[in-house]
Design a protein around this motif. Structure first.
Motif, PDB file in Angstrom:
ATOM      1  N   ASP A 106       0.707  -1.265  -0.010  1.00  0.00           N
ATOM      2  CA  ASP A 106       0.021  -0.036  -0.072  1.00  0.00           C
ATOM      3  C   ASP A 106       0.775   1.097   0.153  1.00  0.00           C
ATOM      4  O   ASP A 106       2.209   1.110   0.339  1.00  0.00           O
ATOM      5  CB  ASP A 106      -0.928   0.079   1.191  1.00  0.00           C
ATOM      6  CG  ASP A 106      -1.838  -1.041   1.134  1.00  0.00           C
ATOM      7  OD1 ASP A 106      -2.169  -1.770   0.142  1.00  0.00           O
ATOM      8  OD2 ASP A 106      -2.462  -1.406   2.470  1.00  0.00           O
ATOM      9  N   LYS A 107       0.303   2.399  -0.362  1.00  0.00           N
ATOM     10  CA  LYS A 107       1.063   3.524  -0.417  1.00  0.00           C
ATOM     11  C   LYS A 107       1.768   4.138   0.912  1.00  0.00           C
ATOM     12  O   LYS A 107       2.686   4.805   1.049  1.00  0.00           O
ATOM     13  CB  LYS A 107       0.096   4.889  -0.829  1.00  0.00           C
ATOM     14  CG  LYS A 107      -0.123   4.517  -2.438  1.00  0.00           C
ATOM     15  CD  LYS A 107      -1.090   5.932  -2.812  1.00  0.00           C
ATOM     16  CE  LYS A 107      -1.579   5.490  -4.231  1.00  0.00           C
ATOM     17  NZ  LYS A 107      -2.222   6.575  -4.946  1.00  0.00           N
ATOM     18  N   ARG A 108       0.828   3.719   1.938  1.00  0.00           N
ATOM     19  CA  ARG A 108       1.272   4.189   3.464  1.00  0.00           C
ATOM     20  C   ARG A 108       2.328   3.526   4.083  1.00  0.00           C
ATOM     21  O   ARG A 108       2.080   2.331   4.157  1.00  0.00           O
ATOM     22  CB  ARG A 108       0.020   4.602   4.171  1.00  0.00           C
ATOM     23  CG  ARG A 108       0.427   5.064   5.810  1.00  0.00           C
ATOM     24  CD  ARG A 108      -0.898   5.384   6.338  1.00  0.00           C
ATOM     25  NE  ARG A 108      -1.763   6.429   5.977  1.00  0.00           N
ATOM     26  CZ  ARG A 108      -1.623   7.843   6.101  1.00  0.00           C
ATOM     27  NH1 ARG A 108      -0.757   7.861   6.621  1.00  0.00           N
ATOM     28  NH2 ARG A 108      -2.324   8.439   5.344  1.00  0.00           N
TER      29      ARG A 108
ATOM     30  N   ILE B 115       4.572   3.127   7.627  1.00  0.00           N
ATOM     31  CA  ILE B 115       4.330   3.797   8.771  1.00  0.00           C
ATOM     32  C   ILE B 115       5.852   3.221   9.493  1.00  0.00           C
ATOM     33  O   ILE B 115       6.029   2.091   9.607  1.00  0.00           O
ATOM     34  CB  ILE B 115       3.416   3.188   9.714  1.00  0.00           C
ATOM     35  CG1 ILE B 115       1.785   3.750   8.873  1.00  0.00           C
ATOM     36  CG2 ILE B 115       3.306   3.463  11.005  1.00  0.00           C
ATOM     37  CD1 ILE B 115       0.758   3.173   9.578  1.00  0.00           C
TER      38      ILE B 115
ATOM     39  N   HIS C 112       3.809   6.753  -2.661  1.00  0.00           N
ATOM     40  CA  HIS C 112       4.130   6.315  -1.173  1.00  0.00           C
ATOM     41  C   HIS C 112       4.022   7.444  -0.284  1.00  0.00           C
ATOM     42  O   HIS C 112       4.141   8.794  -0.721  1.00  0.00           O
ATOM     43  CB  HIS C 112       5.104   5.661  -0.953  1.00  0.00           C
ATOM     44  CG  HIS C 112       6.547   6.738  -1.116  1.00  0.00           C
ATOM     45  ND1 HIS C 112       7.052   6.731  -2.556  1.00  0.00           N
ATOM     46  CD2 HIS C 112       7.165   7.238  -0.249  1.00  0.00           C
ATOM     47  CE1 HIS C 112       8.241   7.254  -2.306  1.00  0.00           C
ATOM     48  NE2 HIS C 112       8.089   7.802  -1.106  1.00  0.00           N
ATOM     49  N   HIS C 113       3.466   7.259   0.895  1.00  0.00           N
ATOM     50  CA  HIS C 113       3.339   8.270   2.130  1.00  0.00           C
ATOM     51  C   HIS C 113       4.107   7.728   3.283  1.00  0.00           C
ATOM     52  O   HIS C 113       3.635   6.628   3.789  1.00  0.00           O
ATOM     53  CB  HIS C 113       1.844   9.029   2.217  1.00  0.00           C
ATOM     54  CG  HIS C 113       1.968   9.944   3.389  1.00  0.00           C
ATOM     55  ND1 HIS C 113       2.447  10.927   3.217  1.00  0.00           N
ATOM     56  CD2 HIS C 113       1.718   9.787   4.733  1.00  0.00           C
ATOM     57  CE1 HIS C 113       2.021  11.739   4.219  1.00  0.00           C
ATOM     58  NE2 HIS C 113       1.720  10.844   5.387  1.00  0.00           N
ATOM     59  N   ILE C 114       5.053   8.482   3.738  1.00  0.00           N
ATOM     60  CA  ILE C 114       5.626   8.051   4.987  1.00  0.00           C
ATOM     61  C   ILE C 114       5.367   8.782   6.299  1.00  0.00           C
ATOM     62  O   ILE C 114       5.323   9.806   6.259  1.00  0.00           O
ATOM     63  CB  ILE C 114       7.312   8.185   4.861  1.00  0.00           C
ATOM     64  CG1 ILE C 114       7.881   7.436   3.462  1.00  0.00           C
ATOM     65  CG2 ILE C 114       8.123   7.909   6.107  1.00  0.00           C
ATOM     66  CD1 ILE C 114       9.185   7.580   3.210  1.00  0.00           C
ATOM     67  N   ARG C 115       4.994   8.194   7.052  1.00  0.00           N
ATOM     68  CA  ARG C 115       4.577   8.455   8.368  1.00  0.00           C
ATOM     69  C   ARG C 115       5.623   8.010   9.489  1.00  0.00           C
ATOM     70  O   ARG C 115       5.904   6.734   9.649  1.00  0.00           O
ATOM     71  CB  ARG C 115       3.097   8.095   9.050  1.00  0.00           C
ATOM     72  CG  ARG C 115       2.809   8.627  10.385  1.00  0.00           C
ATOM     73  CD  ARG C 115       2.811  10.072  10.412  1.00  0.00           C
ATOM     74  NE  ARG C 115       2.209  10.570  11.683  1.00  0.00           N
ATOM     75  CZ  ARG C 115       2.672  11.564  12.306  1.00  0.00           C
ATOM     76  NH1 ARG C 115       3.495  12.616  11.413  1.00  0.00           N
ATOM     77  NH2 ARG C 115       2.136  11.982  13.237  1.00  0.00           N
TER      78      ARG C 115
END
Length: 359
Positions: free
Chosen positions: A181-183, A185, A240-243
């Motif tokens: 998935d894009k996220r 964590i 993607h998105h990095i948290r």
């Protein structure tokens, strides 16, 4: 080496009285091909290293001196174990003299100078040198490090994050279909030594002991470095998105980063344990643990090893990657020595053949 009469690499350390500085002294004092010839400190000039750190008695008695650029030029390599903004003031002159520079702060990590200024509050003083500097993560950037004059030693959190994600990003880059998935964590924890050797209220024993806290939740300066690693160094080809959320743990040494990734059906079809084992099979300092064995920080304490555990849950569609390291060694000084070894064509394990300390 500059002087062919020297049988060892002549090493200078600027800022040798902090935790990363004393780690450099500890590791380099046992290095078969390097010799510490210069230690600098603004506050402890004239005192021997063993006077400041009695643990170094009989190991290193070099005296600290004021930072003199001409003296530093006599070294083959200079490590900067200093606050952000120090190395870039001296880098141009050192490089011009033929001295290599390894900075353990952030001066040469971020290629985006606007991001550097935003997160560190400093205007870069040598953007031309920055453009040629190499990000010092040997497991990803070894060939470039070998040719570098200036190396930006990675931050501790980014080391765990980038190496923890590398096999995933590399696998995704070979597929047209999404594997995760894009996220992304990243839930990370560090021992208190990561904050440095200084008197800060939140770091005194009665404040930090028996306590666990998050910080930098709204944004941490290592986040752009992690993004740069994923997007530029690993050349990620998927959205993607990095948290990223770091935490302070009441222990002296150690770092534990847990990376959570959602798997697609295509991602579930892969054997991620095997992928990680193959990815790091030839790396001396990245150890992928057997399936079912989970990493603990003491597996790496005082050593240059980064240990990785992989857990794949296809029922929930989740991949969990756990990475541990000593934040002062692979997360700082040990990695800097590893970079030096690569830069001078030495055995990468030279000076770093240290077994983790247990208990």
């Amino acid at each position: 080496m500059k002087n062919s009469t020297h049988s060892h690499i002549q090493v200078g350390i600027v800022g040798g009285t902090g935790y990363t500085g004393v780690e450099l002294i500890r590791l380099l004092s046992n290095h078969p091909n390097a010799k510490i010839t210069l230690l600098t400190s603004r506050t402890e000039a004239g005192k021997a290293a063993s006077e400041i750190f009695p643990s170094l008695r009989g190991v290193c008695d070099v005296a600290f001196s004021d930072a003199d650029i001409e003296a530093l030029k006599s070294c083959d390599v200079v490590f900067f174990a200093t606050p952000h903004g120090v190395a870039m003031k001296a880098a141009r002159e050192l490089v011009a003299s033929g001295t290599k520079v390894i900075d353990l702060a952030a001066d040469f990590r971020l290629q985006d100078l606007a991001e550097f200024e935003k997160w560190y509050g400093l205007a870069h003083e040598c953007p031309d040198i920055m453009a040629k500097a190499v990000y010092g993560l040997p497991e990803v950037n070894r060939a470039a490090i070998a040719k570098a004059d200036v190396v930006g030693n990675p931050g501790c959190y980014p080391t765990t994050a980038i190496l923890g994600l590398k096999p995933v990003i590399d696998s995704q880059n070979t597929q047209d279909e999404a594997l995760i998935d894009k996220r992304i964590i990243i839930d990370a924890k560090s021992g208190i030594s990561g904050a440095g050797r200084s008197a800060k209220l939140n770091l005194i024993f009665s404040e930090s002991s028996d306590n666990f806290s998050a910080y930098g939740v709204a944004g941490h300066r290592h986040l752009p470095e992690i993004r740069q690693g994923v997007e530029t160094l690993l050349q990620s080809k998927f959205a993607h998105h990095i948290r990223f959320v770091p935490h302070l743990v009441p222990m002296i040494r150690g770092m534990y980063s847990t990376i959570h990734l959602g798997l697609t059906d295509a991602g579930c079809a892969l054997d991620w344990q095997a992928i990680f084992e193959k990815a790091y099979a030839d790396e001396q300092f990245v150890d992928v643990l057997p399936k079912g064995l989970l990493p603990e920080t003491r597996m790496s304490r005082a050593s240059n090893f980064l240990r990785i555990g992989v857990h794949q849950d296809n029922d929930e569609g989740v991949l969990t990657v756990m990475a541990v390291q000593d934040n002062l060694v692979k997360g700082a000084a040990g990695q800097a020595v590893q970079n030096m070894n690569v830069m001078f064509g030495l055995d990468e394990k030279a000076g770093l053949n240290v077994v983790a300390v247990v208990p």
